[in-house]
Design a protein around this motif. Structure first.
Motif, mmCIF file in Angstrom:
data_model
loop_
_atom_site.group_PDB
_atom_site.id
_atom_site.type_symbol
_atom_site.label_atom_id
_atom_site.label_comp_id
_atom_site.label_asym_id
_atom_site.label_seq_id
_atom_site.Cartn_x
_atom_site.Cartn_y
_atom_site.Cartn_z
ATOM 1 N N THR A 82 0.509 -1.085 0.121
ATOM 2 C CA THR A 82 -0.067 0.127 0.245
ATOM 3 C C THR A 82 1.024 1.075 0.065
ATOM 4 O OG1 THR A 82 -1.566 -1.239 1.253
ATOM 5 C CG2 THR A 82 -1.620 1.553 1.508
ATOM 6 N N THR A 164 -3.836 -8.832 2.930
ATOM 7 C CA THR A 164 -4.652 -6.577 3.413
ATOM 8 C C THR A 164 -5.653 -7.507 2.521
ATOM 9 O OG1 THR A 164 -3.122 -6.461 1.683
ATOM 10 C CG2 THR A 164 -2.779 -5.171 4.104
ATOM 11 N N ASN A 167 -7.790 -4.359 0.168
ATOM 12 C CA ASN A 167 -7.016 -2.989 -0.056
ATOM 13 C C ASN A 167 -6.814 -2.954 -1.113
ATOM 14 O OD1 ASN A 167 -4.105 -1.546 0.248
ATOM 15 N ND2 ASN A 167 -4.677 -1.322 1.978
ATOM 16 N N ARG A 168 -7.515 -1.563 -2.631
ATOM 17 C CA ARG A 168 -6.939 -1.664 -3.630
ATOM 18 C C ARG A 168 -5.820 -1.957 -4.007
ATOM 19 N NH1 ARG A 168 -5.663 2.878 -5.832
ATOM 20 N NH2 ARG A 168 -5.355 4.170 -4.416
ATOM 21 N N SER A 210 -8.933 -2.696 -9.884
ATOM 22 C CA SER A 210 -7.950 -1.908 -9.303
ATOM 23 C C SER A 210 -6.983 -1.826 -10.165
ATOM 24 C CB SER A 210 -7.308 -2.057 -8.141
ATOM 25 O OG SER A 210 -6.531 -1.843 -7.232
ATOM 26 N N LEU A 236 -16.343 0.517 0.345
ATOM 27 C CA LEU A 236 -15.750 -0.040 1.670
ATOM 28 C C LEU A 236 -16.622 0.453 2.602
ATOM 29 C CD1 LEU A 236 -12.277 -1.349 2.332
ATOM 30 C CD2 LEU A 236 -14.417 -2.340 0.581
ATOM 31 N N THR A 255 -12.556 -7.115 6.991
ATOM 32 C CA THR A 255 -11.868 -5.942 6.308
ATOM 33 C C THR A 255 -10.978 -5.148 7.626
ATOM 34 O OG1 THR A 255 -13.691 -5.804 4.840
ATOM 35 C CG2 THR A 255 -12.436 -3.683 5.228
ATOM 36 N N MET A 259 -7.777 -3.349 7.430
ATOM 37 C CA MET A 259 -6.905 -1.710 7.116
ATOM 38 C C MET A 259 -6.452 -1.362 9.399
ATOM 39 S SD MET A 259 -8.579 -0.470 5.169
ATOM 40 C CE MET A 259 -8.744 1.239 6.040
ATOM 41 N N ARG A 322 -8.916 7.425 5.090
ATOM 42 C CA ARG A 322 -7.869 6.015 4.699
ATOM 43 C C ARG A 322 -9.221 5.398 3.692
ATOM 44 N NH1 ARG A 322 -2.624 7.221 4.367
ATOM 45 N NH2 ARG A 322 -2.031 7.571 6.717
ATOM 46 N N GLU A 325 -9.040 6.217 0.803
ATOM 47 C CA GLU A 325 -8.830 5.652 -0.101
ATOM 48 C C GLU A 325 -8.227 4.720 -0.952
ATOM 49 O OE1 GLU A 325 -5.076 6.084 2.189
ATOM 50 O OE2 GLU A 325 -4.796 7.561 2.746
ATOM 51 N N GLN A 326 -9.141 3.735 -0.465
ATOM 52 C CA GLN A 326 -10.071 2.790 -0.553
ATOM 53 C C GLN A 326 -10.552 2.292 -1.840
ATOM 54 O OE1 GLN A 326 -7.332 0.199 -0.101
ATOM 55 N NE2 GLN A 326 -7.201 2.192 1.706
#
Length: 408
Positions: A82, A164, A167-168, A210, A236, A255, A259, A322, A325-326
């Motif tokens: 990430t 993760t 997580n994108r 992604s 999300l 998730t 995170m 945060r 950001e995904q």
């Protein structure tokens, strides 16, 4: 020199299958095969470089009656997490034994698996070898069509550290680097600069989507022809609201663990009461079926110190930034995309998936958005299979991609 190479769970799931998955998870729990332990420090190299590999197997069924007609290699390769730091990710490369008869070089599909869990025993490379990968039939269908396939385990799934989940950036990078790794592995006998695509459903749909967004900047050398992304968890926050108190509540647990691992400053355990901390630690060791049975219909308000649902924190900092950001849909894919989503999906909300596709359209991307009316998340996946196969065949045949922006 190699040919073409320059470098030489829902109700639809039967009780028997669920029981087998639980047994598999129990048998694998605590196992730490030396293959999955990366060298420290990592050897110098670039994203997609092979760290190690070994022969493996792929059984389509848990009884191991059907073995895929393919050469199989388990791999460990360099990728990027990430925060832009190099990491080691494992996966599986599958090369059909039959010759490629289509036009040009044999294509390679970077396949992103759907929700597996976060325990190391849940890694797709382990499930494929044991005949326990529930997406095995779709992967086998790709092989029957003559495509090379590489299935990433994602960051922290099998390898040390926490997976993760959704997580994108970490997932998109892992998919793109798995393709690079497959191209660079001589034993795979795959073209090192031939046509490629990404594909996936659910968690895998998010990873594939992604990857499509990241490819122009992260892996511009890949000859990406298109990306299939089914039931994408693009937002999300919306997915989390939907599954709080749901039979798939365990996915929300996955998730939260993810995170917290990617962003330690969130300190999610500090929000939880004793029952919440117990569930948080338990879910770290669970696979999909385990989590569904252990946490079905849990309400997060019963796990927090202040009695608020965890989703109530999403509009507050630092969680808002945060989670934001995904978001998938804020970047333009560089290739045509097929997005398939059932309006009756019971886990990943249809509306947020459509919003993602509309956002791509607004940025000028070529998008085919397909709505189905099949009940449940699992039902939507099965319904999408033939459409995804046909769409991928069109991309590799060089047919023009048709979009339907403005019509959905």
């Amino acid at each position: 020199m190699r040919p073409g190479s320059r470098r030489g769970v829902s109700a639809a799931v039967s009780a028997a299958t669920i029981a087998a998955l639980l047994t598999f998870g129990a048998q694998q729990a605590g196992a730490a095969p030396s293959f999955y332990d990366p060298p420290s420090p990592l050897p110098a190299g670039a994203p997609g470089d092979i760290i190690r590999h070994e022969p493996s197997t792929f059984y389509v069924d848990p009884v191991k009656l059907v073995k895929a007609d393919a050469d199989v290699q388990r791999i460990m390769y360099r990728s990027t997490d990430t925060h832009g730091k190099a990491n080691a990710v494992t996966g599986t490369v599958l090369t059909p034994k039959k010759a490629w008869t289509g036009a040009g070089e044999r294509p390679v599909i970077g396949y992103a698996a759907g929700t597996q869990g976060v325990g190391d025993q849940c890694a797709p490379s382990k499930a494929l070898a044991a005949g326990m990968e529930y997406e095995g039939p779709f992967i086998a269908g790709l092989l029957l069509r003559g495509y090379g396939v590489v299935v990433t385990d994602y960051e922290g799934l099998g390898t040390p550290g926490v997976h993760t989940y959704v997580n994108r950036a970490a997932e998109g990078n892992a998919v793109l680097d798995s393709i690079r790794a497959a191209q660079r592995l001589p034993e795979a006998n795959l073209p090192d600069s031939g046509p490629v695509a990404t594909a996936g459903y659910s968690q895998g749909g998010g990873a594939s989507a992604s990857a499509a967004e990241l490819q122009p900047s992260y892996a511009p050398e890949l000859k990406l022809k298109g990306s299939y992304a089914g039931a994408v968890p693009a937002d999300l926050a919306e997915v989390g609201k939907n599954i709080d108190g749901h039979y798939a509540f365990g996915f929300l647990g996955f998730t939260l663990v993810s995170m917290d691992a990617a962003y330690p400053e969130l300190n999610i355990p500090a929000l939880l009461n004793a029952k919440g901390v117990e569930a948080f630690e338990k879910v770290k060791q669970e696979c999909t079926a385990d989590a569904i049975f252990a946490h079905a219909f849990t309400q997060s308000k019963n796990l927090t110190k202040d009695g608020r649902p965890l989703t109530a924190y999403l509009g507050e900092e630092p969680f808002k930034t945060r989670v934001g950001e995904q978001l998938i849909g804020a970047r333009k894919p560089g290739v045509p995309t097929l997005v398939v989503h059932s309006a009756l999906d019971d886990i990943v909300p249809y509306a947020q998936g459509r919003t993602m596709a509309r956002s791509w359209c607004a940025k000028g991307a070529k998008v085919q958005f397909s709505t189905s009316l099949v009940p449940t998340h699992v039902g939507g996946a099965i319904r999408a299979f033939p459409e995804a196969f046909a769409w991928l065949e069109g991309r590799f045949a060089g047919l023009p991609a048709v979009g339907n922006c403005g019509l959905f």
